[in-house]
Design a protein around this motif. Structure first.
Motif, short mmCIF file in Angstrom:
data_model
loop_
_atom_site.label_atom_id
_atom_site.label_comp_id
_atom_site.label_asym_id
_atom_site.label_seq_id
_atom_site.Cartn_x
_atom_site.Cartn_y
_atom_site.Cartn_z
N TRP A 118 0.81 -1.22 0.00
CA TRP A 118 0.00 0.00 0.00
C TRP A 118 0.84 1.27 0.00
O TRP A 118 0.35 2.34 -0.28
N SER A 119 2.14 1.15 0.29
CA SER A 119 2.99 2.34 0.20
C SER A 119 3.22 2.72 -1.26
O SER A 119 3.55 3.86 -1.56
N HIS A 120 3.05 1.77 -2.16
CA HIS A 120 3.20 2.02 -3.60
C HIS A 120 1.86 1.85 -4.31
O HIS A 120 1.82 1.48 -5.48
N HIS A 121 0.78 2.13 -3.63
CA HIS A 121 -0.55 1.84 -4.16
C HIS A 121 -0.85 2.57 -5.47
O HIS A 121 -1.42 1.99 -6.37
N ASN A 122 -0.45 3.82 -5.61
CA ASN A 122 -0.75 4.57 -6.84
C ASN A 122 -0.04 3.98 -8.04
O ASN A 122 -0.60 3.90 -9.13
N ILE A 123 1.19 3.54 -7.87
CA ILE A 123 1.94 2.94 -8.97
C ILE A 123 1.32 1.61 -9.37
O ILE A 123 1.10 1.34 -10.54
N ILE A 124 1.02 0.79 -8.38
CA ILE A 124 0.42 -0.52 -8.64
C ILE A 124 -0.95 -0.36 -9.30
O ILE A 124 -1.28 -1.07 -10.25
N CYS A 125 -1.73 0.58 -8.81
CA CYS A 125 -3.06 0.82 -9.38
C CYS A 125 -2.94 1.26 -10.84
O CYS A 125 -3.72 0.83 -11.69
N GLY A 126 -1.96 2.09 -11.15
CA GLY A 126 -1.77 2.54 -12.53
C GLY A 126 -1.41 1.39 -13.45
O GLY A 126 -1.96 1.26 -14.55
N PHE A 127 -0.47 0.53 -13.03
CA PHE A 127 -0.10 -0.62 -13.84
C PHE A 127 -1.26 -1.60 -13.98
O PHE A 127 -1.50 -2.15 -15.06
N TYR A 128 -1.97 -1.80 -12.90
CA TYR A 128 -3.12 -2.69 -12.90
C TYR A 128 -4.15 -2.26 -13.94
O TYR A 128 -4.57 -3.03 -14.79
N GLU A 129 -4.55 -1.00 -13.89
CA GLU A 129 -5.55 -0.50 -14.84
C GLU A 129 -5.00 -0.52 -16.27
O GLU A 129 -5.73 -0.83 -17.21
N TYR A 130 -3.74 -0.18 -16.44
CA TYR A 130 -3.13 -0.16 -17.77
C TYR A 130 -3.22 -1.53 -18.43
O TYR A 130 -3.67 -1.66 -19.56
N PHE A 131 -2.80 -2.58 -17.71
CA PHE A 131 -2.81 -3.90 -18.30
C PHE A 131 -4.22 -4.46 -18.47
O PHE A 131 -4.51 -5.10 -19.48
N VAL A 132 -5.08 -4.24 -17.51
CA VAL A 132 -6.45 -4.76 -17.63
C VAL A 132 -7.16 -4.14 -18.83
O VAL A 132 -7.77 -4.84 -19.64
N TYR A 133 -7.06 -2.82 -18.97
CA TYR A 133 -7.72 -2.17 -20.11
C TYR A 133 -7.04 -2.52 -21.43
O TYR A 133 -7.71 -2.72 -22.45
N SER A 134 -5.73 -2.61 -21.44
CA SER A 134 -5.03 -2.97 -22.68
C SER A 134 -5.46 -4.35 -23.16
O SER A 134 -5.79 -4.53 -24.34
N THR A 142 -2.35 -8.55 -36.15
CA THR A 142 -2.28 -8.93 -34.73
C THR A 142 -1.18 -8.16 -34.01
O THR A 142 -1.39 -7.62 -32.92
N ALA A 143 -0.01 -8.09 -34.63
CA ALA A 143 1.10 -7.35 -34.01
C ALA A 143 0.76 -5.87 -33.89
O ALA A 143 1.05 -5.24 -32.86
N LEU A 144 0.10 -5.32 -34.89
CA LEU A 144 -0.28 -3.91 -34.86
C LEU A 144 -1.28 -3.62 -33.73
O LEU A 144 -1.15 -2.62 -33.01
N ILE A 145 -2.22 -4.53 -33.54
CA ILE A 145 -3.20 -4.35 -32.45
C ILE A 145 -2.51 -4.39 -31.09
O ILE A 145 -2.75 -3.53 -30.23
N TYR A 146 -1.62 -5.35 -30.90
CA TYR A 146 -0.89 -5.43 -29.63
C TYR A 146 -0.04 -4.18 -29.40
O TYR A 146 -0.02 -3.62 -28.29
N ILE A 147 0.66 -3.74 -30.43
CA ILE A 147 1.53 -2.55 -30.28
C ILE A 147 0.72 -1.31 -29.99
O ILE A 147 1.05 -0.53 -29.09
N ILE A 148 -0.36 -1.11 -30.73
CA ILE A 148 -1.18 0.11 -30.53
C ILE A 148 -1.73 0.16 -29.12
O ILE A 148 -1.65 1.19 -28.45
N PHE A 149 -2.28 -0.92 -28.63
CA PHE A 149 -2.94 -0.87 -27.33
C PHE A 149 -1.98 -0.95 -26.15
O PHE A 149 -2.35 -0.61 -25.04
N PHE A 150 -0.76 -1.39 -26.38
CA PHE A 150 0.22 -1.32 -25.30
C PHE A 150 0.94 0.02 -25.27
O PHE A 150 1.47 0.41 -24.25
N LEU A 151 0.94 0.72 -26.39
CA LEU A 151 1.58 2.03 -26.42
C LEU A 151 0.62 3.15 -26.05
O LEU A 151 1.05 4.23 -25.65
N LEU A 152 -0.66 2.92 -26.23
CA LEU A 152 -1.63 3.96 -25.86
C LEU A 152 -1.88 3.84 -24.41
O LEU A 152 -2.28 4.42 -23.62
#
Length: 191
Positions: free
Chosen positions: A126-142, A181-191
């Motif tokens: 929980w001391s790094h909660h904002n960072i973890i939350c950001g990565f969590y949302e980034y990967f789930v939405y991607s 397929t590669a283009l879809i993965y690249i676009i959504f991991f970079l956005l």
């Protein structure tokens, strides 16, 4: 025949009655609101019930994660064999299985770990909660966007194969499928 002064007296008396009844009902409503605000959640739900439900939820999520990952692994193994290997739609389905597995391993797995408080004492998550939350949302939405767009690609490829079979070889080949397929993965991991 009624006169204008009689009508004015009648309407003013009616207005006073409505004003009195409105003020009485507003005091009654405020009394009702005050009385209902005293009801606590603890009066109806005990802490033991909440902990049992949350523990069941944690174990259920773990079972679903294991079944989902195993199902996607079997899906990838089957699609890489024999006649499926030559079909272009199998590349989309393999990429979809990888995206779904990624979503399973980031979304429910991270929330299960956080809910079960495995890392609460050991690593002070929980001391790094904002960072973890950001990565969590980034990967789930991607991963969810990648899954949606891969399903769109599968639908478009099937539409072309069925409705325009003359142009199917032009659009439905291995190179185009892998590039898309590669283009879809690249676009959504970079956005």
């Amino acid at each position: 025949m009624t006169t204008a002064s009689q009508l004015e007296v009648t309407t003013s008396a009616t207005t006073e009655n409505h004003t009195r009844s409105a003020s009485n009902s507003s005091t009654q409503l405020s009394a009702i609101d005050y009385n209902t605000s005293k009801i606590n959640r603890e009066d109806y739900i005990e802490d033991d019930d909440i902990s049992i439900v949350s523990e069941i939820g944690i174990y259920l999520r773990i079972v679903l994660i294991i079944l989902g990952v195993l199902g996607n692994i079997f899906n990838i193994k089957v699609l890489r064999r024999g006649k499926f290997r030559s079909m272009t739609v199998s590349y989309y389905l393999i990429a979809l299985a990888c995206a779904d597995m990624g979503q399973l391993l980031t979304g429910p797995l991270v929330s299960t770990v956080i809910d079960s408080e495995l890392f609460l004492h050991a690593y002070h998550i929980w001391s790094h909660h904002n960072i973890i939350c950001g990565f969590y949302e980034y990967f789930v939405y991607s991963f969810s966007y990648i899954s949606a767009w891969l399903l769109i690609c599968i639908s478009v490829e099937r539409y072309i194969a069925i409705c325009i079979p003359q142009k199917a070889k032009l659009f439905s080949n291995r190179r185009t499928t892998l590039l898309t397929t590669a283009l879809i993965y690249i676009i959504f991991f970079l956005l």
